[in-house]
Design a protein around this motif. Structure first.
Motif: not given
Length: 264
Positions: A214, A135-137, A155, A178, A127-130, A181, A157
């Motif tokens: 998250l 946005t979660i990639y 997702w 976060f 996961l990469n939470a921006d 979602l 957020v």
């Protein structure tokens, strides 16, 4: 005045980088002497959808085994999965925390069930939470012809609470959550096809408006000035460039100044 060595090192590095130009920096937590985990907690709506399809949950990669609570009838009461935090992205001038990356994830397996699923499997990992785009990639590994989808916007957020500044990770522990979602259209397609969802399965998935939360926990890694004997398996040691040595020298100067002030 009491000095905090992590603050001295961080300030030296950030000041040196900012002196040239503002930039977004993504660094491995090991290089920042930070360790952390991120926990994905499933919502009640998602648990209900999993129950509809009798979907099983397993850890993937470097994630810990999921914590699963079920009642006597086998219905889910709670599910959470924890994975290591591997990267932090931040602005080297404002020190705003921009992103949190993890390694490992969760695998969902759907059995064949009439009107629910033709059978399938979906892995959500890395996961990469921006924080800037909310946005979660994630990397997706799906059955039924989906294959591997890298850095998919999974997702949206609804809210971000807790620490949103890079310095917060050195005051530790810093917690960033976060919440709310919701699946993107790309995420919905990936879930539907990978799990082979049929009419009832698709209806159950569409009813999930909140997939959960998250929560990332990060803290300074002791001992401060040397890596522990074992580095994490995902860690890739960078090759220092000439500018890196200059930054290291500036960091050592900061340490010396801190020691002199503490001794005074």
């Amino acid at each position: 005045m009491k000095w905090n060595i992590p603050h001295v090192l961080a300030a030296a590095l950030l000041t040196a980088a900012g002196a040239s130009q503002a930039a977004t920096v993504t660094a491995q937590t090991w290089d920042l002497y930070i360790r952390g985990t991120a926990t994905l907690s499933f919502s009640a709506d998602l648990l209900s959808a999993l129950d509809t399809g009798k979907v099983s949950v397993a850890g993937y990669g470097y994630a810990d085994p999921p914590i699963v609570q079920q009642d006597t009838d086998g219905f889910y009461n709670a599910v959470s999965v924890t994975a290591p935090v591997s990267t932090l992205t931040y602005d080297n001038v404002s020190t705003a925390l921009l992103g949190i990356g993890t390694v490992g994830g969760v695998t969902l397996t759907a059995p064949v069930r009439k009107s629910v699923s033709s059978g399938g499997q979906l892995t959500v990992t890395d996961l990469n939470a921006d924080l800037s785009t909310r946005t979660i990639y994630a990397d997706i590994i799906g059955a039924n012809g989906v294959g591997t989808l890298s850095h998919l916007a999974l997702w949206h957020v609804a809210s971000i609470t807790g620490s949103t500044n890079f310095y917060g990770t050195y005051g530790g522990p810093a917690i960033t959550t976060f919440s709310g979602l919701s699946l993107t259209s790309e995420g919905l397609d990936a879930f539907t096809q990978s799990l082979g969802l049929l009419t009832l399965g698709q209806s159950a998935l569409m009813g999930v408006t909140n997939f959960g939360t998250l929560t990332a926990y990060v803290n300074t890694e002791p001992p401060l000035l040397s890596h522990p004997p074992l580095t994490p398996p995902w860690y890739v040691s960078p090759t220092p460039e000439p500018s890196t040595y200059a930054l290291m020298g500036l960091g050592l100067i900061g340490v010396a100044v801190a020691k002199r002030r503490r001794a005074a």
